[in-house]
Design an enzyme around this catalytic site. Structure first.
Site, PDB file in Angstrom:
ATOM      1  N   ASP A   1      -0.975  -6.108   0.047  1.00 18.33           N
ATOM      2  CA  ASP A   1      -1.364  -5.442   1.291  1.00 18.33           C
ATOM      3  C   ASP A   1      -2.873  -5.269   1.380  1.00 18.33           C
ATOM      4  OD1 ASP A   1       0.710  -4.886   3.057  1.00 18.33           O
ATOM      5  OD2 ASP A   1       1.378  -3.148   1.900  1.00 18.33           O
TER       6      ASP A   1
ATOM      7  N   GLU B 116       9.391  -3.965  10.351  1.00 15.80           N
ATOM      8  CA  GLU B 116       9.787  -2.670   9.776  1.00 15.80           C
ATOM      9  C   GLU B 116      10.349  -1.752  10.861  1.00 15.80           C
ATOM     10  OE1 GLU B 116       6.947  -0.812   7.144  1.00 15.80           O
ATOM     11  OE2 GLU B 116       8.110   1.058   7.068  1.00 15.80           O
TER      12      GLU B 116
ATOM     13  N   ASP C 146       0.843  -1.210   0.000  1.00 13.68           N
ATOM     14  CA  ASP C 146       0.000   0.000   0.000  1.00 13.68           C
ATOM     15  C   ASP C 146       0.877   1.258   0.000  1.00 13.68           C
ATOM     16  OD1 ASP C 146       0.854  -0.213   2.615  1.00 13.68           O
ATOM     17  OD2 ASP C 146      -1.139  -0.025   3.518  1.00 13.68           O
ATOM     18  N   SER C 147       2.211   1.061   0.010  1.00 14.76           N
ATOM     19  CA  SER C 147       3.131   2.183  -0.232  1.00 14.76           C
ATOM     20  C   SER C 147       2.865   2.800  -1.600  1.00 14.76           C
ATOM     21  CB  SER C 147       4.594   1.705  -0.141  1.00 14.76           C
ATOM     22  OG  SER C 147       4.794   0.557  -0.946  1.00 14.76           O
TER      23      SER C 147
HETATM   24  O1  KIV Z   1       3.586  -1.090   1.600  1.00  6.69           O
HETATM   25  C1  KIV Z   1       4.748  -1.510   1.571  1.00  6.69           C
HETATM   26  O2  KIV Z   1       5.523  -1.271   0.625  1.00  6.69           O
HETATM   27  C2  KIV Z   1       5.210  -2.307   2.701  1.00  6.69           C
HETATM   28  C3  KIV Z   1       6.681  -2.584   2.804  1.00  6.69           C
HETATM   29  C4  KIV Z   1       7.379  -1.370   3.259  1.00  6.69           C
HETATM   30  C5  KIV Z   1       6.969  -3.743   3.648  1.00  6.69           C
HETATM   31  O3  KIV Z   1       4.438  -2.688   3.523  1.00  6.69           O
END
Ligand code: KIV
Length: 262
Positions: free
Chosen positions: A80, A179, A41-42
């Site tokens: 995610d 994290e 979700d990044s």
């Molecule tokens: O959303 C994402 O990219 C993540 C990673 C930072 C593990 O959860």
């Protein structure tokens, strides 16, 4: 790649995981041989330009995962579950996880949180969907924490994160993202649980590592967490290339006969 193979890699072979959000990035990651592609979700930050992951929707995750799926032959695809797709109640969480898997063909989902989500994790797994956990800095809780600083710095919080790792392992997660926690805490957690840990800003003692595609390639430079290693500087290269293209267009140097039809 599949979930049992990932679990079997613990203590034998380090796991490499990277994010991807579309066909092209997924193809690059898959052809490079990563074990797991995370549709994180990044994408709220690196694809949508928002300042957190909070606004990302299930429809966003499904849209991006469908594109990723087209580009992947080998890697495990983990998606995610976005903010508020699993927090309210476990029945809704199972339905949303089911929708993500059914509509995208991904292999597993990931969700943030510890013991408070054990029932939810267990319910999703009972429906036949593997779950990856995520502890330490959990970006969907940014409004509670108020910053993206490292977690588990005081003994009490470190103890809670370690206990949470045990709880969600008991609930059935097949691996856990850690994290922004100290390398010693990550080492303790990695020893304490039977499933692989995958670190991002958690030092070298985890069972694997994950980085955001656009961070590690130097495509995204709005900010750079301490844990990001830039393996390339593609934004700089891209700007130079587009500058040269613009110059050549203005000067009439592009296109030449090589790029023209007779
Ligand atoms: O959303 C994402 O990219 C993540 C990673 C930072 C593990 O959860």
């Amino acid at each position: 790649m599949n979930v049992p193979k990932i679990v079997a890699m613990k203590s034998k072979e380090k796991i490499s995981m990277i994010t991807a959000y579309d066909y092209t990035s997924a193809r690059i990651a898959d052809e490079a041989g990563v074990d797991i592609i995370l549709v994180g979700d990044s994408l709220g930050m690196v694809m949508q330009g928002k300042n957190s992951t909070i606004p990302v929707t299930i429809d966003d995750m499904i849209y991006h995962t469908k594109m990723v799926k087209q580009g992947v032959k080998n890697a495990l695809i983990v998606v995610d579950m976005p903010f508020m797709s699993y927090q309210a109640d476990y029945v809704e969480a199972v339905k949303n996880a089911g929708r993500i898997v059914k509509e995208t063909g991904c292999d597993a989902v990931k969700l943030e949180g510890g013991r408070e989500f054990a029932v939810t994790i267990n319910a999703i797994i009972s429906a036949g969907i593997p779950v990856m956990g995520h502890l330490g800095l959990t970006p969907q809780s940014i409004n509670i924490f108020g910053s993206y600083k490292a977690r588990g710095k005081d003994k009490q919080e470190a103890k809670k994160i370690l206990e949470d790792a045990k709880y969600i392992t008991e609930a059935g997660v097949f691996s856990i993202v850690l994290e922004s926690v100290s390398k010693n805490l990550a080492k303790d957690i990695t020893k304490a649980v039977s499933v692989p840990t995958i670190g991002i800003g958690a030092g070298v003692n985890t069972d694997g590592q994950v980085l955001v595609f656009h961070d590690m390639l130097g495509l995204f430079d709005d900010f750079k967490p301490k844990f990001v290693k830039r393996y390339a500087h593609l934004k700089k290269e891209a700007i130079e290339a587009v500058k040269l293209y613009t110059k050549e267009v203005k000067e009439g140097a592009f296109p030449t006969d090589e790029h023209s039809y007779d």
